[in-house]
Structure formats: C-alpha cells, structure tokens
Enzyme design. Structure first.
Site: not given
Length: 265
Positions: A109-110
């Site tokens: 994820d970011a």
C-alpha cells in the site's frame, strides 16, 4: 529448431553462465543436472532452451534471457500500479531505464515501503503474487505502545479479524523505546493490509511499515527509491520457488483469488 533438434545441454549451461562448457560437462556426468525434473547424465543430450526447464543442484537455471527481474525499495507515497487513475505517484518512474515492460509482483500500500519485485515474467509473477501459493513475506513494523512478549505470543497463536482468524508464521519484538516498539512479522497471507489490521487488533496501531523480505529475496542495503537487477543466485532462487510452487497443489485455507490484486501490507 536448429542444431539437429536442440542444443547440447553443456552449451546451454555455459551460455546461461552456470559454468564453462568443460565444467558443465562434469556437472552433467556427476548427475547434478536435471531437465524437466529428470536427471540427465548423457553429454550428447540436446534440449530446447525455449521450452525445457533445467536446474543444477536443485536450483533453477534461467535460460530465457528476455526475462527481466528487478528489485525495488518502494518509497512511501507511491502506489503499486503502473498507472494510477487518480494521478498519484506510481511505479513508472522506476521502470524507465529498462526496455522491457515491467510489472509489479503483488502490491504494497502507499503508506508502506520496502521490497517490491518488478518483472516481465508473467508466469512467475502469478505464482509469487497469488495468495494460494502462500509465498512468505517479512515485515518490520514500528507500532504505537510498548509491545509485550504476551502480545508477540498472541500474534503467533492467532487472532480473530473481521474476515476470519489469522496467525503470524513468526513474530519477534526487536526493540521498545519510549512509546513505540519495533516488531518483525513473518506472514504468508495475501489479505488486504493484513499487518496493519493484525497490529491494530492487538492494540498497537502501525506507525511505519517496511517489507524486508519476499520469498527468497532480501532487501539488504538497497536505498529507498532505488532499483537493481536480481543477481544470478537470486534469479535462480526465485525461479526455483516458482517452479516448485507451480508443481505443488495450492495451500489449503487461503484467501480467494481476488486477494491477489489487493494491497497486502
């Protein structure tokens, strides 16, 4: 096919950088080379490098030189896709130096940094990313609060989440300082944001998260935001894992195939 229905095995091994042709011949005679899972000891053996699978001492040999394997230490703030519909920073900036079209294996994820594999080997990418094969990943999480040995034991014993029970393969408390702790988690799950959800469930929300290991690959000292091609040894380990997992039945009790496209940290 040229060269009388194939290329001599020792020449293939030499071209792949395994060893000189003379040493490759010795490896064959000693029974250390397999073709498609079968030991080959005849020096006159010919194979098709585009179709046949070769391993030496149980380690796969890369014969297809068109395949590229790259390690990225993904920074936070970057989404794990080649083109983001919302205009967020994506992975294209890290693939521009290679002529081949590379794609990410699985996702982070970011807000998570760390090891991400980029490749144009679709078959290998499928095996490594698909949750049914349960490839091991190692994360280091900086979490809120002072984690106790009892909490570590709970993580390995198993906890209940909204989408079912989950247990870490391994868990270690690395450090406790002030109001935070460092925890190392080893998981084979492919569930969405699984590390963050596990740590939140035991009362220690994640502050920072990095993936240090993916299957046989270790991030090592690769700086954040940098890439490097995998070494011959790393490629061999990755291909060996891929072939072994392909031959084995999928693991029981794992997530649905839809989880393959989810962010797994």
């Amino acid at each position: 096919m040229t060269e009388a229905e194939g290329i001599r095995l020792q020449k293939v091994l030499a071209n792949a950088g395994v060893a000189s042709r003379r040493v490759s011949e010795q490896l064959i005679v000693e029974g250390r080379v397999r073709v498609n899972g079968t030991v080959v000891t005849e020096l006159g053996t010919r194979i098709d490098p585009e179709k046949d699978l070769v391993d030496v001492d149980g380690t796969a040999v890369q014969l297809d030189t068109t395949k590229r394997y790259v390690m990225l230490n993904k920074p936070t703030g970057v989404v794990s896709t080649m083109k983001d519909d919302r205009g967020r920073p994506d992975l294209r900036r890290f693939t521009r130096e290679w002529e081949e079209r590379l794609y990410n294996v699985g996702r982070l994820d970011a807000d998570t940094s760390g090891l991400l594999v980029l490749t144009n080997d679709g078959e290998l990418a499928h095996v490594l990313a698909h949750p049914s094969f349960g490839v091991t990943k190692v994360y280091i999480a900086k979490v809120e609060g002072r984690v106790t040995p009892q909490t570590i034991a709970k993580l390995t014993r198993g906890i209940e989440l909204e989408d079912g029970p989950i247990a870490a393969d391994k868990a270690r408390l690395l450090d406790t300082s002030g109001d935070s702790s460092l925890v190392e988690l080893t998981l084979h799950s492919g569930r969405n944001r699984i590390v963050r959800r596990m740590m939140a469930a035991v009362g220690h929300p994640v502050l920072e998260l990095v993936r240090r290991q993916f299957g046989p690959l270790h991030l090592g000292t690769l700086p954040v935001g940098q890439t490097r091609e995998l070494t011959k040894v790393e490629r061999g380990a990755l291909l060996t894992l891929s072939r072994r997992e392909t031959d084995a039945p999928p693991a029981d009790g794992v997530e649905t195939p839809a989880a393959e496209e989810q962010e797994t940290s």
